[in-house]
Design a protein around this motif. Structure first.
Motif, PDB file in Angstrom:
ATOM      1  N   GLY A 100       0.813  -1.202   0.000  1.00 52.08           N
ATOM      2  CA  GLY A 100       0.000   0.000   0.000  1.00 52.08           C
ATOM      3  C   GLY A 100       0.851   1.257   0.000  1.00 52.08           C
ATOM      4  O   GLY A 100       2.064   1.225  -0.254  1.00 52.08           O
ATOM      5  N   ARG A 101       0.231   2.355   0.340  1.00 54.04           N
ATOM      6  CA  ARG A 101       0.916   3.658   0.371  1.00 54.04           C
ATOM      7  C   ARG A 101       2.021   3.648   1.415  1.00 54.04           C
ATOM      8  O   ARG A 101       1.863   3.138   2.513  1.00 54.04           O
ATOM      9  N   HIS A 102       3.159   4.245   1.055  1.00 57.43           N
ATOM     10  CA  HIS A 102       4.291   4.338   1.982  1.00 57.43           C
ATOM     11  C   HIS A 102       3.932   5.314   3.101  1.00 57.43           C
ATOM     12  O   HIS A 102       3.492   6.426   2.855  1.00 57.43           O
ATOM     13  N   LEU A 103       4.167   4.886   4.359  1.00 56.46           N
ATOM     14  CA  LEU A 103       3.791   5.709   5.507  1.00 56.46           C
ATOM     15  C   LEU A 103       5.002   6.310   6.214  1.00 56.46           C
ATOM     16  O   LEU A 103       5.097   7.522   6.355  1.00 56.46           O
ATOM     17  N   VAL A 104       5.927   5.482   6.677  1.00 60.66           N
ATOM     18  CA  VAL A 104       7.116   5.991   7.379  1.00 60.66           C
ATOM     19  C   VAL A 104       8.323   5.145   7.009  1.00 60.66           C
ATOM     20  O   VAL A 104       8.204   3.995   6.574  1.00 60.66           O
ATOM     21  N   THR A 105       9.501   5.724   7.236  1.00 60.91           N
ATOM     22  CA  THR A 105      10.784   5.074   6.942  1.00 60.91           C
ATOM     23  C   THR A 105      11.695   5.221   8.153  1.00 60.91           C
ATOM     24  O   THR A 105      11.681   6.241   8.836  1.00 60.91           O
ATOM     25  N   GLY A 106      12.509   4.194   8.418  1.00 60.28           N
ATOM     26  CA  GLY A 106      13.511   4.262   9.478  1.00 60.28           C
ATOM     27  C   GLY A 106      14.632   3.295   9.175  1.00 60.28           C
ATOM     28  O   GLY A 106      14.797   2.860   8.029  1.00 60.28           O
ATOM     29  N   LEU A 107      15.414   2.942  10.182  1.00 54.68           N
ATOM     30  CA  LEU A 107      16.475   1.962  10.013  1.00 54.68           C
ATOM     31  C   LEU A 107      15.886   0.563  10.129  1.00 54.68           C
ATOM     32  O   LEU A 107      15.049   0.297  10.991  1.00 54.68           O
TER      33      LEU A 107
ATOM     34  N   ALA B 209      13.101  -9.445   7.749  1.00 54.64           N
ATOM     35  CA  ALA B 209      11.811 -10.056   7.463  1.00 54.64           C
ATOM     36  C   ALA B 209      10.758  -9.021   7.071  1.00 54.64           C
ATOM     37  O   ALA B 209      10.972  -7.811   7.161  1.00 54.64           O
ATOM     38  N   ILE B 210       9.625  -9.524   6.633  1.00 57.18           N
ATOM     39  CA  ILE B 210       8.429  -8.716   6.363  1.00 57.18           C
ATOM     40  C   ILE B 210       7.296  -9.306   7.198  1.00 57.18           C
ATOM     41  O   ILE B 210       7.124 -10.525   7.232  1.00 57.18           O
ATOM     42  N   VAL B 211       6.550  -8.450   7.889  1.00 63.17           N
ATOM     43  CA  VAL B 211       5.377  -8.913   8.624  1.00 63.17           C
ATOM     44  C   VAL B 211       4.222  -7.949   8.388  1.00 63.17           C
ATOM     45  O   VAL B 211       4.436  -6.786   8.046  1.00 63.17           O
ATOM     46  N   THR B 212       3.045  -8.459   8.570  1.00 60.54           N
ATOM     47  CA  THR B 212       1.849  -7.622   8.516  1.00 60.54           C
ATOM     48  C   THR B 212       1.146  -7.704   9.871  1.00 60.54           C
ATOM     49  O   THR B 212       1.287  -8.693  10.597  1.00 60.54           O
ATOM     50  N   GLY B 213       0.409  -6.662  10.210  1.00 57.31           N
ATOM     51  CA  GLY B 213      -0.282  -6.683  11.493  1.00 57.31           C
ATOM     52  C   GLY B 213      -1.032  -5.389  11.747  1.00 57.31           C
ATOM     53  O   GLY B 213      -1.100  -4.501  10.890  1.00 57.31           O
ATOM     54  N   THR B 214      -1.558  -5.291  12.946  1.00 50.29           N
ATOM     55  CA  THR B 214      -2.352  -4.138  13.364  1.00 50.29           C
ATOM     56  C   THR B 214      -1.561  -3.305  14.366  1.00 50.29           C
ATOM     57  O   THR B 214      -0.962  -3.847  15.288  1.00 50.29           O
ATOM     58  N   VAL B 215      -1.588  -2.010  14.191  1.00 45.17           N
ATOM     59  CA  VAL B 215      -0.820  -1.106  15.037  1.00 45.17           C
ATOM     60  C   VAL B 215      -1.414  -1.042  16.444  1.00 45.17           C
ATOM     61  O   VAL B 215      -2.638  -0.963  16.619  1.00 45.17           O
ATOM     62  N   CYS B 216      -0.516  -1.082  17.430  1.00 43.53           N
ATOM     63  CA  CYS B 216      -0.902  -0.766  18.807  1.00 43.53           C
ATOM     64  C   CYS B 216       0.058   0.324  19.277  1.00 43.53           C
ATOM     65  O   CYS B 216       1.250   0.076  19.467  1.00 43.53           O
ATOM     66  N   LEU B 217      -0.456   1.545  19.399  1.00 47.23           N
ATOM     67  CA  LEU B 217       0.362   2.709  19.738  1.00 47.23           C
ATOM     68  C   LEU B 217       0.415   2.873  21.251  1.00 47.23           C
ATOM     69  O   LEU B 217      -0.598   3.071  21.913  1.00 47.23           O
TER      70      LEU B 217
ATOM     71  N   VAL C 101      -0.983  -2.520   8.831  1.00 44.09           N
ATOM     72  CA  VAL C 101       0.244  -2.078   8.174  1.00 44.09           C
ATOM     73  C   VAL C 101       1.074  -3.284   7.748  1.00 44.09           C
ATOM     74  O   VAL C 101       0.894  -4.398   8.253  1.00 44.09           O
ATOM     75  N   THR C 102       1.990  -3.016   6.828  1.00 45.68           N
ATOM     76  CA  THR C 102       3.010  -3.991   6.425  1.00 45.68           C
ATOM     77  C   THR C 102       4.364  -3.408   6.787  1.00 45.68           C
ATOM     78  O   THR C 102       4.686  -2.285   6.387  1.00 45.68           O
ATOM     79  N   VAL C 103       5.115  -4.158   7.573  1.00 47.01           N
ATOM     80  CA  VAL C 103       6.437  -3.707   8.019  1.00 47.01           C
ATOM     81  C   VAL C 103       7.480  -4.486   7.217  1.00 47.01           C
ATOM     82  O   VAL C 103       7.563  -5.714   7.326  1.00 47.01           O
TER      83      VAL C 103
ATOM     84  N   PHE D 211      10.706   0.028   5.907  1.00 50.71           N
ATOM     85  CA  PHE D 211       9.546   0.782   5.420  1.00 50.71           C
ATOM     86  C   PHE D 211       8.268   0.237   6.050  1.00 50.71           C
ATOM     87  O   PHE D 211       8.131  -0.968   6.257  1.00 50.71           O
ATOM     88  N   VAL D 212       7.355   1.160   6.333  1.00 52.95           N
ATOM     89  CA  VAL D 212       6.032   0.783   6.807  1.00 52.95           C
ATOM     90  C   VAL D 212       5.036   1.234   5.760  1.00 52.95           C
ATOM     91  O   VAL D 212       4.997   2.407   5.381  1.00 52.95           O
ATOM     92  N   TYR D 213       4.230   0.265   5.275  1.00 48.44           N
ATOM     93  CA  TYR D 213       3.258   0.542   4.227  1.00 48.44           C
ATOM     94  C   TYR D 213       1.839   0.377   4.772  1.00 48.44           C
ATOM     95  O   TYR D 213       1.594  -0.409   5.693  1.00 48.44           O
ATOM     96  N   GLU D 214       0.933   1.091   4.186  1.00 47.95           N
ATOM     97  CA  GLU D 214      -0.474   1.032   4.575  1.00 47.95           C
ATOM     98  C   GLU D 214      -1.088  -0.288   4.125  1.00 47.95           C
ATOM     99  O   GLU D 214      -0.837  -0.764   3.012  1.00 47.95           O
ATOM    100  N   GLY D 215      -1.885  -0.887   5.014  1.00 49.33           N
ATOM    101  CA  GLY D 215      -2.624  -2.084   4.644  1.00 49.33           C
ATOM    102  C   GLY D 215      -1.828  -3.375   4.765  1.00 49.33           C
ATOM    103  O   GLY D 215      -0.665  -3.385   5.133  1.00 49.33           O
ATOM    104  N   ILE D 216      -2.504  -4.475   4.438  1.00 50.52           N
ATOM    105  CA  ILE D 216      -1.888  -5.805   4.494  1.00 50.52           C
ATOM    106  C   ILE D 216      -1.332  -6.127   3.111  1.00 50.52           C
ATOM    107  O   ILE D 216      -2.087  -6.425   2.183  1.00 50.52           O
ATOM    108  N   GLY D 217      -0.030  -6.035   2.968  1.00 43.07           N
ATOM    109  CA  GLY D 217       0.612  -6.300   1.688  1.00 43.07           C
ATOM    110  C   GLY D 217       0.842  -7.788   1.463  1.00 43.07           C
ATOM    111  O   GLY D 217       0.584  -8.632   2.334  1.00 43.07           O
TER     112      GLY D 217
END
Length: 801
Positions: A356-363, A368-376, A450-452, A461-467
């Motif tokens: 999905g749409r790119h949301l945030v970037t970091g180190l 790996a790649i995982v998908t899941g639901t955000v818990c802030l 999100v997809t991490v 990269f963190v992307y919107e939705g389940i990639g």
């Protein structure tokens, strides 16, 4: 010094065999003081209280019963972890020192002050548990450290608080998880003369790449002020990487990465008040300045190698620079416990196929790649709200967060570098993490899918939705040997170390334009002619990107050299063939500031590209920067395994002009062992192969362009897709002919392209033609290696009849 040796021991009287007496941290400090000082490794002087002193304190204050009772209630469910830890710590802090222990600590402190030439010397007071820093458990950051402690009373209080920190909530939880008995772990307190890094900088260093396990790199993180901010992940530090095998050669500086961190906070001494240290905002000047200069980076890296060699295992170290004297010190060293114990017999390759749409970037931490639901979660006080299996998003973590980090699918933080608490714990837990995003807690929200992705290099990269993504298991067992070299196609320096374990014969194609597009972003001519830029937005963007560089062209040269050097380091001493920039004019125009310097062409694919650019007045000065970067890699960094390759060279006359332009910029074929190759991607390269071979040391067949120009088919045309075939007889005739010409001339020849990966019969055709090498994508390396081995075996059978 008249002290009870069972209570206090000077560091220079300790060694690595003293873990049971003074814990792993203090035993290691003593080991270095005794054995490595003569080799130049500087460690601040100090002393350690013993495990015996701890048990005497426990006995004198009746604490064993307190600990036993509180833990019994915890395990019976009668008390929470928080209540248990608080009760035990309170009992420790209220405890009284046995007279002999009190006297021993005071006497040792006076002796240290005398040796330091001061009254009440400032000291760092660190905890060292007798079960910490073991090969299978890091206990990272679980006990407390107190900095800028001065005076006997303050020291004794800090020692008490160190004892109490053996029972923080996270330490209790960790020992339970690892099966350590609480009343069999003692705590030693290490007391060292403070290094005045509040006036300079400090950080963390590993003698192994923390993400990939690449064992030929030292990774250094650095920030201004005291080092706790780096350890805790409260700042985004500078990062430096150094290639270890060249460190004995004092004529080169093999620093293959220098990344400027934001370094927003700086921990300094506090003037009065209850806390001896405090954080202040870092000045703008310091934020855009590197903490260490090149010689300091190299000195620390050499120390890392010395320490690693002495211990015989990869090491995790903390360092500090004294702002008064300018001297560097090692203040901690422990075994690295994640990558050094990882199974190296196989790799998992993750590839994202839809996102999905790119949301945030970091180190990127992990691969790996995982998908899941955000818990802030914004504060440790809210951790009971965390849901198992969610993607944890927070500003930063410390050891209090470990219980919920274990339950997360992935971790995302606003702050921190590769050596922050979040990064270290994520590696140990095997969790992917994206740290130092800067704005993750602002952009992401609860219950968001999100997809991490940590599978795209150094950046996560963190992307919107389940990639969607693919996972491929690559076994490194039983990979066959082949006469034909099988090399890698690489583009992203950030992912260079990821494939170091593959037994590749080098890099057949390192794409310079990827580095320019993704890591530099600026058109080189816009840097050369910055003052003449007409686009004010581009000018502002370039000013931001080049912060810290007085000479803007140096930004291009430095970034390009270090990016390509990472690829050269990952595969040294095998050849790494770097193709000079091969953008088309429309692609160059899309770089920051590029539109002003590029013509508008109807057919950029056949326009001003490749060799024709390098001597053109439009780009000659930009090509000079590319040459400067390649010369720096080979001469100043020491990577003589780098081979230069010229793309899209249309004629013999053009070859001569390009070689002349290279020589003018310090890259002369044959000088200092420099080999220069040419891409074979135009029919004229085949027709005049022997003449080209007189000017170049080798060919690399670019099968896509050669197919396009041989068949007259636009490779990107949907209408003609059925006609584009690299195995067409006309294309195979071209390939067979140029291989024969190269072999006749004594020139090397290889092919870089996807066809051998997708079609085993094409790999067999190349083997039968006698090609020297094939260069393929890393995820297809194992399959191609096996195809080539089978083809060579079939050829041998045919030859022997």
């Amino acid at each position: 010094m008249a002290v009870d040796i069972q209570q206090v021991i000077r560091l220079d009287q300790l060694g690595r065999d003293d873990v049971a007496r003074v814990g792993g941290k203090n035993a290691s400090l003593g080991e270095m003081v005794r054995n490595l000082a003569s080799r130049g490794v500087a460690v601040p002087p100090g002393f350690a209280t013993t495990a015996d002193a701890y048990w005497r304190f426990v006995e004198a204050n009746g604490l064993k019963e307190v600990i036993d009772g509180a833990l019994t209630d915890l395990h019976a469910g009668k008390a929470t972890l928080h209540e248990t830890g608080h009760a035990i710590r309170r009992a420790f802090v209220r405890g009284e020192w046995p007279q002999e222990t009190d006297a021993a600590i005071r006497a040792a402190y006076r002796d240290l002050s005398k040796r330091s030439g001061t009254g009440d010397t400032d000291v760092a007071v660190r905890s060292s548990a007798t079960a910490e820093d073991l090969p299978d458990a890091s206990f990272a950051g679980q006990q407390e450290t107190f900095l800028n402690i001065s005076g006997e009373a303050a020291l004794l209080d800090a020692c008490r608080r160190c004892y109490a920190s053996l029972f923080t909530d996270r330490a209790i939880s960790y020992r339970d998880a690892k099966g350590f008995e609480h009343l069999k772990v003692a705590l030693s307190v290490g007391v060292q003369k403070m290094v005045r890094s509040d006036l300079a900088g400090a950080g963390v260093m590993f003698s192994i790449d923390t993400e990939t396990g690449f064992d030929k790199a030292v990774v250094i993180n650095a920030s201004w002020g005291l080092g706790e901010n780096v350890v805790q992940g409260a700042v985004d530090p500078d990062e430096y990487q150094v290639f270890k095998p060249f460190l004995d050669d004092l004529t080169v500086a093999p620093i293959i990465e220098k990344t400027l961190g934001q370094k927003g906070l700086k921990m300094i001494y506090a003037a009065g008040g209850e806390r001896p240290v405090r954080n202040v905002p870092t000045s703008k000047a310091d934020q855009v300045s590197f903490v260490l200069d090149d010689q300091e980076i190299l000195q620390l890296a050499r120390w890392a190698c010395t320490i690693e060699a002495h211990y015989g295992t990869p090491m995790d170290m903390e360092w500090a620079k004294d702002g008064k004297t300018g001297e560097l010190y090692i203040v901690q060293a422990r075994p690295e416990t994640v990558q050094s114990r990882k199974d190296a017999s196989g790799l998992k390759s993750y590839r994202i196929t839809s996102k999905g749409r790119h949301l945030v970037t970091g180190l990127s931490i992990g691969e790996a790649i995982v998908t899941g639901t955000v818990c802030l979660i914004r504060s440790a006080r809210e951790i009971d709200q965390f849901e198992d299996g969610a993607v944890l998003v927070t500003a930063t973590t410390d050891p209090d967060w470990v219980p919920i980090m274990k339950r997360a699918a992935a971790i995302i933080t606003d702050h921190g570098g590769r050596t922050s608490h979040a990064a270290i714990v994520s590696r140990e837990l095997g969790l992917p993490a994206v740290v130092g995003t800067g704005n993750g807690t602002e952009v992401l929200h609860d219950d968001q899918d999100v997809t991490v992705s940590c599978a795209e290099g150094d950046e996560g990269f963190v992307y919107e939705g389940i990639g969607q993504f693919e996972v491929t298991d690559l076994s490194l067992d039983d990979i066959p040997q082949t006469r034909t070299a099988v090399m890698l196609n690489l583009a992203n320096p950030a992912a260079a170390f990821r494939w170091w374990r593959l037994p590749a014969d080098g890099v057949g194609l390192a794409r310079m334009e990827f580095v320019v597009n993704n890591h530099i972003k600026v058109h080189p001519m816009a840097l050369v002619h910055f003052d003449a830029l007409e686009d004010e937005k581009a000018k502002q963007r370039i000013a931001e990107l080049t912060r810290g560089y007085i000479d803007k062209t140096e930004y291009f040269v430095d970034r390009l050299a270090r990016g390509l050097a990472r690829m050269a380091a990952a595969h040294h001493p095998n050849p790494v063939i770097v193709r000079m920039s091969d953008f088309k004019t429309n692609e160059y125009a899309n770089l920051v500031g590029g539109a002003q310097f590029e013509p508008d062409e109807e057919n950029p694919m056949l326009g001003l590209r490749g060799a024709s650019r390098y001597y053109s007045p439009r780009y000659r000065d930009g090509f000079a920067l590319e040459c400067r970067a390649l010369r720096r890699i080979r001469t100043e960094m020491g990577f003589r395994n780098v081979v230069v390759m010229i793309p899209f060279c249309r004629s013999i006359g053009e070859a001569d002009r390009v070689l002349e332009a290279m020589a003018e910029n310090g890259l002369r074929r044959g000088e200092e062992g420099l080999a220069v190759y040419v891409m074979c991607e135009i029919p004229s390269n085949v027709v005049l192969a022997r003449q080209f071979a007189e000017r170049f040391d080798g060919f690399s067949i670019g099968s896509n362009d050669l197919t396009q120009l041989t068949l007259g088919v636009d490779r990107d045309s949907d209408e003609l897709a059925g006609l584009f075939d690299e195995q067409d007889e006309a294309v195979k005739w071209m390939i067979r002919t140029v291989i024969e010409a190269a072999r006749h001339s004594g020139a090397k020849i290889g092919l870089c392209g996807q066809a051998p990966s997708d079609h085993p019969e094409f790999a067999e055709f190349l083997v039968h033609c006698g090609i020297d090498s094939m260069s393929v994508s890393p995820d297809s390396f194992v399959a191609v290696k096996r195809h080539v081995a089978a083809a060579e075996a079939a050829q041998r059978r045919a030859e022997t009849g």
